[in-house]
Design a protein around this motif. Sequence first.
Motif, PDB file in Angstrom:
ATOM      1  N   GLY A 168      -3.780  -2.448  -7.950  1.00 41.45           N
ATOM      2  CA  GLY A 168      -3.843  -1.588  -8.361  1.00 41.45           C
ATOM      3  C   GLY A 168      -3.992  -1.727  -9.927  1.00 41.45           C
ATOM      4  N   ALA A 169      -4.489  -0.596 -10.825  1.00 38.18           N
ATOM      5  CA  ALA A 169      -4.886  -0.922 -12.380  1.00 38.18           C
ATOM      6  C   ALA A 169      -4.401   1.545 -12.382  1.00 38.18           C
ATOM      7  N   THR A 170      -3.983   1.356 -13.141  1.00 40.53           N
ATOM      8  CA  THR A 170      -4.276   2.322 -14.450  1.00 40.53           C
ATOM      9  C   THR A 170      -5.319   2.922 -14.656  1.00 40.53           C
ATOM     10  N   ASP A 171      -5.949   3.970 -14.909  1.00 37.42           N
ATOM     11  CA  ASP A 171      -7.629   4.495 -14.558  1.00 37.42           C
ATOM     12  C   ASP A 171      -7.857   4.010 -15.619  1.00 37.42           C
TER      13      ASP A 171
ATOM     14  N   MET B 145      -7.332   7.930  -0.032  1.00 40.05           N
ATOM     15  CA  MET B 145      -7.849   7.099  -0.536  1.00 40.05           C
ATOM     16  C   MET B 145      -9.031   6.572  -1.160  1.00 40.05           C
ATOM     17  N   SER B 146      -9.922   7.079  -0.779  1.00 41.93           N
ATOM     18  CA  SER B 146     -11.089   6.714  -1.077  1.00 41.93           C
ATOM     19  C   SER B 146     -11.614   7.559  -2.629  1.00 41.93           C
ATOM     20  N   GLU B 147     -11.082   8.341  -3.111  1.00 45.17           N
ATOM     21  CA  GLU B 147     -10.934   8.834  -4.643  1.00 45.17           C
ATOM     22  C   GLU B 147     -10.289   7.685  -5.260  1.00 45.17           C
ATOM     23  N   LEU B 148      -9.425   7.096  -4.974  1.00 46.23           N
ATOM     24  CA  LEU B 148      -9.045   5.379  -5.533  1.00 46.23           C
ATOM     25  C   LEU B 148      -9.718   4.747  -6.220  1.00 46.23           C
ATOM     26  N   ILE B 149     -10.883   4.057  -4.571  1.00 47.34           N
ATOM     27  CA  ILE B 149     -10.786   3.000  -5.120  1.00 47.34           C
ATOM     28  C   ILE B 149     -11.832   2.754  -6.110  1.00 47.34           C
ATOM     29  N   ILE B 150     -11.865   1.905  -6.818  1.00 46.76           N
ATOM     30  CA  ILE B 150     -13.078   1.529  -7.817  1.00 46.76           C
ATOM     31  C   ILE B 150     -14.246   0.573  -7.108  1.00 46.76           C
ATOM     32  N   PRO B 151     -15.333   0.970  -6.916  1.00 44.95           N
ATOM     33  CA  PRO B 151     -16.091   0.273  -6.145  1.00 44.95           C
ATOM     34  C   PRO B 151     -16.394  -1.557  -6.354  1.00 44.95           C
ATOM     35  N   PRO B 152     -15.591  -1.994  -5.430  1.00 41.06           N
ATOM     36  CA  PRO B 152     -16.123  -3.662  -6.337  1.00 41.06           C
ATOM     37  C   PRO B 152     -17.610  -4.061  -6.241  1.00 41.06           C
TER      38      PRO B 152
ATOM     39  N   ASP C 104       0.919  -1.367  -0.414  1.00 37.77           N
ATOM     40  CA  ASP C 104       0.038  -0.310   0.083  1.00 37.77           C
ATOM     41  C   ASP C 104       0.809   1.103  -0.291  1.00 37.77           C
ATOM     42  N   ILE C 105       2.149   0.725   0.837  1.00 41.83           N
ATOM     43  CA  ILE C 105       3.106   2.127   1.018  1.00 41.83           C
ATOM     44  C   ILE C 105       3.470   2.822  -0.729  1.00 41.83           C
ATOM     45  N   ALA C 106       3.846   1.717  -1.303  1.00 44.04           N
ATOM     46  CA  ALA C 106       4.207   1.763  -2.975  1.00 44.04           C
ATOM     47  C   ALA C 106       3.248   2.116  -3.420  1.00 44.04           C
ATOM     48  N   ALA C 107       2.488   2.369  -3.477  1.00 49.79           N
ATOM     49  CA  ALA C 107       0.417   2.351  -4.124  1.00 49.79           C
ATOM     50  C   ALA C 107       0.844   4.187  -3.771  1.00 49.79           C
ATOM     51  N   VAL C 108       0.720   4.166  -2.657  1.00 52.15           N
ATOM     52  CA  VAL C 108       0.820   5.225  -2.272  1.00 52.15           C
ATOM     53  C   VAL C 108       1.868   6.810  -3.091  1.00 52.15           C
ATOM     54  N   ASN C 109       2.880   5.691  -2.986  1.00 53.16           N
ATOM     55  CA  ASN C 109       3.733   6.703  -3.510  1.00 53.16           C
ATOM     56  C   ASN C 109       4.237   6.957  -4.894  1.00 53.16           C
ATOM     57  N   ALA C 110       3.811   5.672  -6.178  1.00 57.33           N
ATOM     58  CA  ALA C 110       3.394   6.515  -6.849  1.00 57.33           C
ATOM     59  C   ALA C 110       1.993   7.401  -7.044  1.00 57.33           C
ATOM     60  N   VAL C 111       0.790   7.241  -6.118  1.00 58.03           N
ATOM     61  CA  VAL C 111      -0.135   8.088  -6.757  1.00 58.03           C
ATOM     62  C   VAL C 111       0.544  10.021  -6.528  1.00 58.03           C
ATOM     63  N   ASP C 112       0.969   9.727  -4.928  1.00 54.13           N
ATOM     64  CA  ASP C 112       1.718  10.918  -5.447  1.00 54.13           C
ATOM     65  C   ASP C 112       2.812  11.726  -6.463  1.00 54.13           C
ATOM     66  N   GLY C 113       3.354  10.666  -7.330  1.00 57.93           N
ATOM     67  CA  GLY C 113       4.848  10.664  -8.009  1.00 57.93           C
ATOM     68  C   GLY C 113       3.341  10.911  -9.589  1.00 57.93           C
ATOM     69  N   GLY C 114       2.279  10.819  -9.293  1.00 59.34           N
ATOM     70  CA  GLY C 114       1.752  11.494 -10.885  1.00 59.34           C
ATOM     71  C   GLY C 114       0.927  10.593 -11.349  1.00 59.34           C
ATOM     72  N   LEU C 115       1.222   8.973 -11.089  1.00 63.09           N
ATOM     73  CA  LEU C 115       0.762   7.677 -11.460  1.00 63.09           C
ATOM     74  C   LEU C 115      -1.025   7.895 -11.096  1.00 63.09           C
ATOM     75  N   PRO C 116      -1.672   7.788 -12.595  1.00 64.65           N
ATOM     76  CA  PRO C 116      -2.824   7.767 -12.117  1.00 64.65           C
ATOM     77  C   PRO C 116      -3.870   6.515 -12.100  1.00 64.65           C
ATOM     78  N   LEU C 117      -2.981   5.673 -10.433  1.00 60.42           N
ATOM     79  CA  LEU C 117      -3.140   3.926 -10.296  1.00 60.42           C
ATOM     80  C   LEU C 117      -4.761   4.498  -9.142  1.00 60.42           C
ATOM     81  N   LYS C 118      -5.446   2.925  -9.615  1.00 58.71           N
ATOM     82  CA  LYS C 118      -7.116   3.158  -9.035  1.00 58.71           C
ATOM     83  C   LYS C 118      -6.813   1.955  -7.881  1.00 58.71           C
ATOM     84  N   ILE C 119      -7.089   1.562  -7.142  1.00 58.91           N
ATOM     85  CA  ILE C 119      -7.383   0.485  -6.116  1.00 58.91           C
ATOM     86  C   ILE C 119      -8.222  -0.924  -6.978  1.00 58.91           C
ATOM     87  N   VAL C 120      -8.619  -1.330  -6.884  1.00 61.78           N
ATOM     88  CA  VAL C 120      -8.658  -2.285  -8.006  1.00 61.78           C
ATOM     89  C   VAL C 120      -9.142  -3.549  -6.655  1.00 61.78           C
ATOM     90  N   ALA C 121      -8.713  -3.842  -6.260  1.00 58.94           N
ATOM     91  CA  ALA C 121      -8.279  -4.418  -4.556  1.00 58.94           C
ATOM     92  C   ALA C 121      -7.818  -4.674  -4.000  1.00 58.94           C
TER      93      ALA C 121
END
Length: 334
Positions: free
Chosen positions: A235-238, A322-329, A102-119
């Motif tokens: 995670g997946a890209t947007d 994080m709520s903005e990154l989640i793809i609702p299941p 999760d920490i690496a994912a947050v760093n990626a988002v902060d770095g500009g990657l349009p990452l979405k949380i799939v699960a």
Amino acid sequence: MRSSLLRHRLVHIGGRVTAGAALLAVTAGCGLLGGDEPAPGPGIPVKVAALALADVAPLHIAIDHGLFAQRGIAVTLIPASSGQDAITKLASGDADIAYAGDIAAVNAVDGGLPLKIVAEAAVAGERTMRVLARQDGPAQSVPDLAGKKLGRNAPGGVSDTLTKSLMADHGADPNSVTWANLEFGAMAAAVKAGDIEAALFPEPFATKAEKEHGLRPIADPATGSAKNFPIGLYGATDAFATANPGAIAGFQRAMRDAAAAAMANRKLVEDTAVKHLKGIDADTAALMELPVYRSDPIITELQRVPDLMRRYGAKFRRPIQMSELIIPPPPPGT
């Protein structure tokens, strides 16, 4: 007794287990995961980058037992050496979905990657990670880590952030540490040789290091500020998620069922570890301390990740919600 234990374990997945997932969990050792039904056609191809960790056991379960195929997707695994490596593969298009801490994912988002949380993938349980050191080394307790050279899998990941959190909780200065970046599989030999004094080990590397190299646990880092901490997600890209909603929903449904099966049947996880994790035999798998597997995201728990990172020095370009990154299941039962 068995049904009571099963209900208890399924609660830990977040109270959102589908009837199909519960049935899968109950019968995981009795044929439903044994390939009795022919798998559907190949489906939508999806490349998933992942590390060889106990955290991803449900991913292997879903592949091995046709759960992805039943949902109309064909998953190909892409090996990764770290969460950051998996995210790099995601950003380059070499992977469609990536497992990362999760920490690496947050760093990626902060770095500009349009990452979405799939699960989600896993939450740290008791002793599922351990800081290990030599039996006769200078690091015999958490305060002893101050000023030492420690191992981490990669900068800005779970291994160094949770080590810093652990040290701060015990009154040791996390900024006094010198870091060596190592793959998890190389850490035990480095500790034993004295190249580093200690390191945080996830499973199966923690049990393997104790068993084969005689390392001793100093502490469980998933305590105090990091108790029940989310440690992995998919995670997946947007762009991929927007273009492939069917593949995303199929992945979410399959992982929900696989997480339920893993929580209900430890032997299934052990057999999966022996099959897919390099150098893990049945005895080592039986000794592993497993995480809590869950798939459906819990927003309040995920928000703890950037909050803890800020506490230990992360300087985000903008607030991370994080709520903005989640793809609702998909709804349970669908």
